[in-house]
Design an enzyme around this catalytic site. Sequence first.
Site, mmCIF file in Angstrom:
data_model
loop_
_atom_site.group_PDB
_atom_site.id
_atom_site.type_symbol
_atom_site.label_atom_id
_atom_site.label_comp_id
_atom_site.label_asym_id
_atom_site.label_seq_id
_atom_site.Cartn_x
_atom_site.Cartn_y
_atom_site.Cartn_z
ATOM 1 N N TYR A 69 -8.008 -8.262 4.346
ATOM 2 C CA TYR A 69 -7.428 -7.488 3.465
ATOM 3 C C TYR A 69 -7.908 -6.201 3.751
ATOM 4 C CZ TYR A 69 -5.664 -11.390 0.458
ATOM 5 O OH TYR A 69 -5.247 -12.393 -0.115
ATOM 6 N N GLY A 221 7.542 -11.772 -7.616
ATOM 7 C CA GLY A 221 8.892 -12.183 -7.191
ATOM 8 C C GLY A 221 9.287 -12.202 -5.642
ATOM 9 N N PRO A 225 4.281 -9.409 -0.872
ATOM 10 C CA PRO A 225 2.827 -8.655 -0.894
ATOM 11 C C PRO A 225 3.179 -6.952 -1.094
ATOM 12 C CG PRO A 225 3.886 -8.993 1.528
ATOM 13 C CD PRO A 225 4.758 -9.774 0.462
#
Length: 301
Positions: A69, A221, A225
């Site tokens: 990340y 949804g 990302p």
Amino acid sequence: MTTETITADAAGTWTLGDLTVNRIGFGAMRLTGSSAFHLGTPSDRKRSIAVLHKARELGVNHIDTAAFYFSSLRSANEIINSALSPYPDDLVIAAKVGPFRDYTGEWGTSARPEDLRGHVEENLRQLGRDHLDLVYLRRMRQDSIAEHFGALAELREAGLIRHLGISDVEPRHLAEAQAIAPVVCVQNRFGLDSHNPGTDDILRICGEQGIAFVPFYAIAGESGPHGAASGHDEEVLAVARAHGATPAQIRLAWTLAQGPHVLAIPGTGNPDHLTENIAAGAVRLTDEERDTLDSLHRKAG
């Protein structure tokens, strides 16, 4: 709904092995910018640190992160280390290994079993810890996870890892891992408009076996990302109006309503959105609302 006084314990707690966490936690991916999966505009570091401080003030004691990340100038693990170290005794930090990126941000091929120790040690170095509370093996399309999970089990025996989880798996992978070492949680993509029969089976199996199920992208949804969903079905909007809540809060409330073993790790770099996400733990859907949203979920498949 009033959100300022609602804390993470509103959704209840769950025990990961011997570690008790509030069912609403925090996903660290967006601390680095709009998405950890590109090297775009870096986030404002002070704001990201403020989000983590606010999360702790609101009772968050479960943070999900990974060494991969990062975006230009920002690393989620480094920000967590700067904001929260020395770490409180009640804070559980979960990391993922399997995928990896080089220093330019490009994705490499999936890690080999012998690579995983280095990935675990990189998370330890960045976070400034001598062990990781929880490590997920993120499956990267392998048919079998036995070798990779076995490598992590050895690191658990060596004391570098306290508990193990698996991610992006099918029921057969859970059984495969459990034959090697205890699995305390499973992390798969799951949400109101993300219907995969295999994941629904995993959700059920985890509930039957007392294993935590930790969905990712629960409020994103189809955006995944790239951010939270911007379009909402009328059914979701109607339930949101009835509760004086946002559609994202209803998505989270529905996710948590799937069982007491379901944990949520919504991520954000916005302090206001963080407060709203935490407050979703206090939303209690009626049976009729649950049925309506369950039907919407089934149609998504």
